[in-house]
Scaffold this motif. Sequence first.
Motif, PDB file in Angstrom:
ATOM      1  N   ALA A 187      34.543  77.556  88.280  1.00 17.46           N
ATOM      2  CA  ALA A 187      32.952  77.987  88.679  1.00 17.46           C
ATOM      3  C   ALA A 187      32.869  79.129  87.505  1.00 17.46           C
ATOM      4  CB  ALA A 187      32.935  78.563  90.182  1.00 17.46           C
ATOM      5  N   ALA A 188      31.199  78.981  87.306  1.00 26.11           N
ATOM      6  CA  ALA A 188      30.850  80.093  86.490  1.00 26.11           C
ATOM      7  C   ALA A 188      29.520  80.443  86.694  1.00 26.11           C
ATOM      8  CB  ALA A 188      30.962  79.535  84.946  1.00 26.11           C
ATOM      9  N   HIS A 189      28.998  81.630  86.511  1.00 26.56           N
ATOM     10  CA  HIS A 189      27.695  82.175  86.685  1.00 26.56           C
ATOM     11  C   HIS A 189      27.409  82.970  85.611  1.00 26.56           C
ATOM     12  CE1 HIS A 189      23.987  82.934  88.943  1.00 26.56           C
ATOM     13  NE2 HIS A 189      24.425  84.337  88.769  1.00 26.56           N
ATOM     14  N   THR A 190      26.089  82.605  84.786  1.00 22.98           N
ATOM     15  CA  THR A 190      25.505  83.462  83.986  1.00 22.98           C
ATOM     16  C   THR A 190      24.019  84.003  84.327  1.00 22.98           C
ATOM     17  OG1 THR A 190      26.914  82.000  82.424  1.00 22.98           O
ATOM     18  CG2 THR A 190      25.289  83.561  81.295  1.00 22.98           C
ATOM     19  N   ARG A 191      23.526  85.039  84.101  1.00 26.05           N
ATOM     20  CA  ARG A 191      22.373  85.590  84.318  1.00 26.05           C
ATOM     21  C   ARG A 191      21.769  86.161  83.116  1.00 26.05           C
ATOM     22  NH1 ARG A 191      19.755  88.631  88.698  1.00 26.05           N
ATOM     23  NH2 ARG A 191      18.786  90.614  87.783  1.00 26.05           N
ATOM     24  N   SER A 192      20.541  85.733  82.654  1.00 24.54           N
ATOM     25  CA  SER A 192      19.920  86.275  81.536  1.00 24.54           C
ATOM     26  C   SER A 192      18.408  86.725  81.865  1.00 24.54           C
ATOM     27  CB  SER A 192      19.728  84.840  80.725  1.00 24.54           C
ATOM     28  OG  SER A 192      20.926  84.426  80.320  1.00 24.54           O
TER      29      SER A 192
ATOM     30  N   TYR B 182      28.237  77.473  80.121  1.00 26.05           N
ATOM     31  CA  TYR B 182      28.138  76.386  79.232  1.00 26.05           C
ATOM     32  C   TYR B 182      29.723  75.942  79.017  1.00 26.05           C
ATOM     33  CZ  TYR B 182      28.646  73.571  75.133  1.00 26.05           C
ATOM     34  OH  TYR B 182      28.922  72.577  74.143  1.00 26.05           O
ATOM     35  N   SER B 183      30.624  76.784  78.954  1.00 27.71           N
ATOM     36  CA  SER B 183      31.934  76.542  78.858  1.00 27.71           C
ATOM     37  C   SER B 183      32.384  75.673  80.191  1.00 27.71           C
ATOM     38  CB  SER B 183      33.122  78.002  78.638  1.00 27.71           C
ATOM     39  OG  SER B 183      32.489  78.524  77.418  1.00 27.71           O
ATOM     40  N   ASN B 184      31.834  76.211  81.132  1.00 29.79           N
ATOM     41  CA  ASN B 184      32.343  75.488  82.439  1.00 29.79           C
ATOM     42  C   ASN B 184      31.508  73.910  82.718  1.00 29.79           C
ATOM     43  OD1 ASN B 184      33.933  76.475  84.893  1.00 29.79           O
ATOM     44  ND2 ASN B 184      32.182  75.964  85.810  1.00 29.79           N
ATOM     45  N   TRP B 185      30.783  73.860  81.813  1.00 35.49           N
ATOM     46  CA  TRP B 185      30.213  72.590  81.948  1.00 35.49           C
ATOM     47  C   TRP B 185      30.503  71.537  81.070  1.00 35.49           C
ATOM     48  CZ3 TRP B 185      26.735  69.616  84.987  1.00 35.49           C
ATOM     49  CH2 TRP B 185      26.019  68.568  84.413  1.00 35.49           C
ATOM     50  N   SER B 186      30.575  71.999  79.882  1.00 34.21           N
ATOM     51  CA  SER B 186      30.800  71.090  78.720  1.00 34.21           C
ATOM     52  C   SER B 186      32.196  70.490  78.557  1.00 34.21           C
ATOM     53  CB  SER B 186      30.604  71.747  77.205  1.00 34.21           C
ATOM     54  OG  SER B 186      31.583  72.958  77.098  1.00 34.21           O
ATOM     55  N   ARG B 187      33.088  71.148  79.255  1.00 32.45           N
ATOM     56  CA  ARG B 187      34.335  70.547  79.321  1.00 32.45           C
ATOM     57  C   ARG B 187      34.476  69.528  80.167  1.00 32.45           C
ATOM     58  NH1 ARG B 187      38.525  74.645  81.960  1.00 32.45           N
ATOM     59  NH2 ARG B 187      38.211  75.636  80.100  1.00 32.45           N
ATOM     60  N   TYR B 188      33.716  69.038  81.137  1.00 35.18           N
ATOM     61  CA  TYR B 188      33.540  68.082  81.996  1.00 35.18           C
ATOM     62  C   TYR B 188      32.773  66.960  81.506  1.00 35.18           C
ATOM     63  CZ  TYR B 188      35.799  71.774  85.080  1.00 35.18           C
ATOM     64  OH  TYR B 188      36.316  72.645  85.559  1.00 35.18           O
ATOM     65  N   ASP B 189      32.054  67.115  80.486  1.00 38.61           N
ATOM     66  CA  ASP B 189      31.273  65.920  79.813  1.00 38.61           C
ATOM     67  C   ASP B 189      32.299  65.169  78.813  1.00 38.61           C
ATOM     68  OD1 ASP B 189      30.020  64.502  78.193  1.00 38.61           O
ATOM     69  OD2 ASP B 189      28.297  65.991  77.579  1.00 38.61           O
ATOM     70  N   PRO B 190      32.694  63.905  79.104  1.00 39.73           N
ATOM     71  CA  PRO B 190      33.474  63.185  78.153  1.00 39.73           C
ATOM     72  C   PRO B 190      32.947  63.081  76.922  1.00 39.73           C
ATOM     73  CG  PRO B 190      33.250  62.140  80.349  1.00 39.73           C
ATOM     74  CD  PRO B 190      32.182  63.296  80.331  1.00 39.73           C
ATOM     75  N   PHE B 191      31.659  63.279  76.726  1.00 36.66           N
ATOM     76  CA  PHE B 191      31.393  63.208  75.217  1.00 36.66           C
ATOM     77  C   PHE B 191      30.947  64.539  74.685  1.00 36.66           C
ATOM     78  CE2 PHE B 191      30.372  59.318  77.333  1.00 36.66           C
ATOM     79  CZ  PHE B 191      30.542  58.307  76.117  1.00 36.66           C
TER      80      PHE B 191
ATOM     81  N   THR C   2      19.885  80.904  76.009  1.00 32.34           N
ATOM     82  CA  THR C   2      21.547  81.324  76.588  1.00 32.34           C
ATOM     83  C   THR C   2      22.003  79.964  77.193  1.00 32.34           C
ATOM     84  OG1 THR C   2      20.883  82.371  78.480  1.00 32.34           O
ATOM     85  CG2 THR C   2      21.131  83.703  76.506  1.00 32.34           C
ATOM     86  N   VAL C   3      21.531  78.986  77.056  1.00 34.43           N
ATOM     87  CA  VAL C   3      22.152  77.819  77.692  1.00 34.43           C
ATOM     88  C   VAL C   3      23.529  77.331  76.982  1.00 34.43           C
ATOM     89  CG1 VAL C   3      21.693  75.334  78.245  1.00 34.43           C
ATOM     90  CG2 VAL C   3      19.664  76.946  78.636  1.00 34.43           C
ATOM     91  N   VAL C   4      23.860  77.536  76.048  1.00 32.88           N
ATOM     92  CA  VAL C   4      24.932  77.454  75.358  1.00 32.88           C
ATOM     93  C   VAL C   4      25.729  78.658  74.725  1.00 32.88           C
ATOM     94  CG1 VAL C   4      26.118  76.177  73.198  1.00 32.88           C
ATOM     95  CG2 VAL C   4      24.199  74.834  74.461  1.00 32.88           C
ATOM     96  N   ARG C   5      24.990  79.455  74.020  1.00 33.16           N
ATOM     97  CA  ARG C   5      25.667  80.514  73.438  1.00 33.16           C
ATOM     98  C   ARG C   5      24.730  81.914  73.634  1.00 33.16           C
ATOM     99  NH1 ARG C   5      26.043  76.515  69.826  1.00 33.16           N
ATOM    100  NH2 ARG C   5      28.315  75.797  69.307  1.00 33.16           N
ATOM    101  N   SER C   6      25.490  83.240  73.512  1.00 34.71           N
ATOM    102  CA  SER C   6      24.673  84.138  73.443  1.00 34.71           C
ATOM    103  C   SER C   6      25.105  85.151  72.145  1.00 34.71           C
ATOM    104  CB  SER C   6      24.983  84.969  74.643  1.00 34.71           C
ATOM    105  OG  SER C   6      24.487  86.400  74.530  1.00 34.71           O
ATOM    106  N   SER C   7      24.168  85.665  71.483  1.00 34.37           N
ATOM    107  CA  SER C   7      24.591  86.616  70.506  1.00 34.37           C
ATOM    108  C   SER C   7      24.957  88.013  70.981  1.00 34.37           C
ATOM    109  CB  SER C   7      23.344  86.846  69.606  1.00 34.37           C
ATOM    110  OG  SER C   7      23.279  85.757  68.843  1.00 34.37           O
ATOM    111  N   ASN C   8      25.524  89.022  70.551  1.00 35.15           N
ATOM    112  CA  ASN C   8      25.644  90.435  71.076  1.00 35.15           C
ATOM    113  C   ASN C   8      26.475  90.571  72.043  1.00 35.15           C
ATOM    114  OD1 ASN C   8      23.623  90.840  68.771  1.00 35.15           O
ATOM    115  ND2 ASN C   8      21.955  90.622  70.311  1.00 35.15           N
TER     116      ASN C   8
END
Lengths: 355, 355, 355
Positions: B213-218, B118-127, B157-163
């Motif tokens: 670049a980022a990769h997240t696996r849930s 998410y951090s790697n995507w939202s920073r490139y979104d002007p909005f 977990t598209v935006v955040r993760s607990s724990n």
Amino acid sequence: MKTLLAFAMVAAATGAHAQTTVTLGGVADAALRQVSNDGRGTERSLVSGGNATSRLVFRGSEDLGGGLAASFWLEHGLALDTGSPAQAAQFWDRRSTLSLASKTLGELRAGRDFVPSYSNWSRYDPFGYVGVGSSSNLISASPVGPIKSAFGSNPNTVVRSSNAVQWLMPSGWGGLEGGLMVAAGEGGTAATGQHKVVGARLGYAGDSFGVSAAHTRSTNDLTGDQAFTDSAIGAQLNLGFARASAAWRRFEQDAAAQTNLLVGAWVPLGPGELKLSWTRAEMSGSAAGASIDGNGARQWALGYFYNLSKRSALYGTLSHLDNEGAHTLAVPGGISGMAGGGSSRGVEIGIRHTF
Amino acid sequence: MKTLLAFAMVAAATGAHAQTTVTLGGVADAALRQVSNDGRGTERSLVSGGNATSRLVFRGSEDLGGGLAASFWLEHGLALDTGSPAQAAQFWDRRSTLSLASKTLGELRAGRDFVPSYSNWSRYDPFGYVGVGSSSNLISASPVGPIKSAFGSNPNTVVRSSNAVQWLMPSGWGGLEGGLMVAAGEGGTAATGQHKVVGARLGYAGDSFGVSAAHTRSTNDLTGDQAFTDSAIGAQLNLGFARASAAWRRFEQDAAAQTNLLVGAWVPLGPGELKLSWTRAEMSGSAAGASIDGNGARQWALGYFYNLSKRSALYGTLSHLDNEGAHTLAVPGGISGMAGGGSSRGVEIGIRHTF
Amino acid sequence: MKTLLAFAMVAAATGAHAQTTVTLGGVADAALRQVSNDGRGTERSLVSGGNATSRLVFRGSEDLGGGLAASFWLEHGLALDTGSPAQAAQFWDRRSTLSLASKTLGELRAGRDFVPSYSNWSRYDPFGYVGVGSSSNLISASPVGPIKSAFGSNPNTVVRSSNAVQWLMPSGWGGLEGGLMVAAGEGGTAATGQHKVVGARLGYAGDSFGVSAAHTRSTNDLTGDQAFTDSAIGAQLNLGFARASAAWRRFEQDAAAQTNLLVGAWVPLGPGELKLSWTRAEMSGSAAGASIDGNGARQWALGYFYNLSKRSALYGTLSHLDNEGAHTLAVPGGISGMAGGGSSRGVEIGIRHTF
């Protein structure tokens, strides 16, 4: 020049005054925990509050003159690992009180707060009633016994009471401390979390020795006339090289009883402090029409607490809990479904930051 | 005279110190929005967070010496238009973390926070992933696809993760930045919002160019062994007269995939800044036993952001979203029930105040 | 020396500035209450907010220059006796707004706030719409009548509206005050707490005399075209030895109406202030297919308010409520189940601490 200076001082003093109107503080505590339950395997988790419950506190006090002060205290418990309130429906679950206090006559406090018997037990627990080594692991509404009989799975008064009025003894009465608590049932039921409560605590706290006793009595629609009583006696001794404690606490409701014993020690060791506790809970009598004799649990716990600063610390704790009879108590954070009489083992390492 | 002066300075400094124990901040953002959905008409509403989600933040840091610091961060999202928490059961939904950070070794952070992808995507979104122009309008658990397959309508977990436990790279490693995240499933299920997460992010941020670049696996009980993966690559370029970004993000779960593309620009114009974005989401493969090929959506957005001061700004945004195939995505705030393949148009003007 | 001094002043001023970014305040109010309902007996309780609702307020303002300011206001109501939020699903239930204000043109305010008719009624109630003497005891959605017809048991607009945009008149228009409020229904229903609202208030406030009128119109899926209207007219007079008020407020929906009258007085007496009110509510017309004529209630209340300091006060209030017809209204805190036409009596003593 003096005028300018005076202005600077007033500005600074005003700043200081505004800050004391509301003081914001709290605890952020997170730990890595591993719990193994007999026959169920091992679970790893990030937990909130291994050493002290994560919380946010808003409080303030106003000097009314003549030794009188008015103050308020709002304390919110939270799960730092998930961002959730500790109690979904009760944001200020830890404390919400308004006080009028006199230096000589003591404090009148209204609202939600600890019951006298809890205050008289937790202070003797080296693990402060939280974490894998907490004596709370043995004090639960799950097993058939006096707590379950009196409250079911509804909010109970083993730790706190809502709707309470207290009188707390002032300091300076020759080391004596204590207080009284009264809460009306307010026409509510156990299901609405409303219990009628009467309790008292009296203690002596000296430089090297302290002893105290408390009794709390709760009634609601589930107890009927057979009140839930919660009696606690404890003592602590400062031996110089260590501090030791011992406490006894007994819950009774109708024919059911749970007797708890606790022995604790705090030992300065190297750059930190070693903590030890042994806790035992035993059921006796009968509840829900059947004998509960022979059910219970024992737990020992060993911890080390290392201060990084005045406000931050690292800690590690080990605990081992053995059930007796049909009991299935466990260190929190493990896999549920353990068979009666099983053992549960926990270990955690964490950080506690006070702000 | 010097004594008095010193006193004034101490008083002022004390004030300043006390303030840094807990810093209180946040965002209040409200906008008038109008959304038109094909065949459904137009809806007008007052919304919270058109430019930045309304929030309240409690945070603090303690210098432990030797380049070490302990810190906490509690961030509550709220709907300013109704006074409701953004997440009913998770008051500190945006972030709740405790950190131990070293200037040279990086930061250990525990709790709830953004996942690396998410951090790697939202920073490139002007909005910034909010409002009528947000790329989040195309990233939803509603359409049949990898997000829905992996999480259903439960917290995802598209935006955040607990724990979660994270290690975040320190600054000063030659422009490199990034981190690792691990969250244990804790024996929970998708329904309880507990997912096992492993993720990483690595980037380079220079003066005129950045790439990451980022990769997240849930995994959870719904994914089984077919983990939900979330990969994101993005870059931005400072052209002097404008800043441009491009990013790619792909979700996969079992045979289903969603591929997202984003192109964005920030252009200083007059007294403010113009913002543009084009976003595309395409489904492929199959989910729930049927092909999802050809489903997707495209969106363009145009906005203008005007600073009234360092902390307050006015903004206006236009967006147009076209669905493809059976998709029924829409700009938030419109009348539901649009037919598959329809278009949704949104416009909003608002105020954002940072405190 | 001047340099040093200037530094001290800057430090102090910086402290002051940082504080004004967010101002934290609120009210902690607790009272012992006893309520007797005809045929149902007497109930005693600890209550929160006998004189003013317990609350926590976060607010701040930024001077934008040129007479403009941006500001936010988040206000959370709480039950101090139990630690629970006043509204479970709406943490910031009392107010959550963002404003852009001009000294000459007035304030634009967006979010959740009081509706104009409420503001125009509560100011004339000596008991401020809370406690055993509150005029709110007669304004309830329980009896069959216009409020119940328009809103059922869902959130209503008798006090506040979410999703509202307001314009509030600036001060300095020759003693005139007032404002306009508009809220879109946002496609929601009464069950989701979304109502379409249009309202206005206009008043004159002089040194010894004030008068004002307001009208608020709400529609939703339950009202259909037969809007719920809420009209209020009131006046107050400063007689020197006392302040007196009188107000009229009428709710109408379809064929049902409720007409409320209030007469109040504030009388400085000894070290404190005596407060008196008489309130009457009368139903007329028909609702749910039956006549509601002759249903209603009357209440008188007597209170004494004693300031311990600028921020803390003690208070005591007595009230007596008589129902007419089938009405079963009661002073809050008593035992439910009273027969139609019965009486309810309340008394409370409490402490109010403002912080």
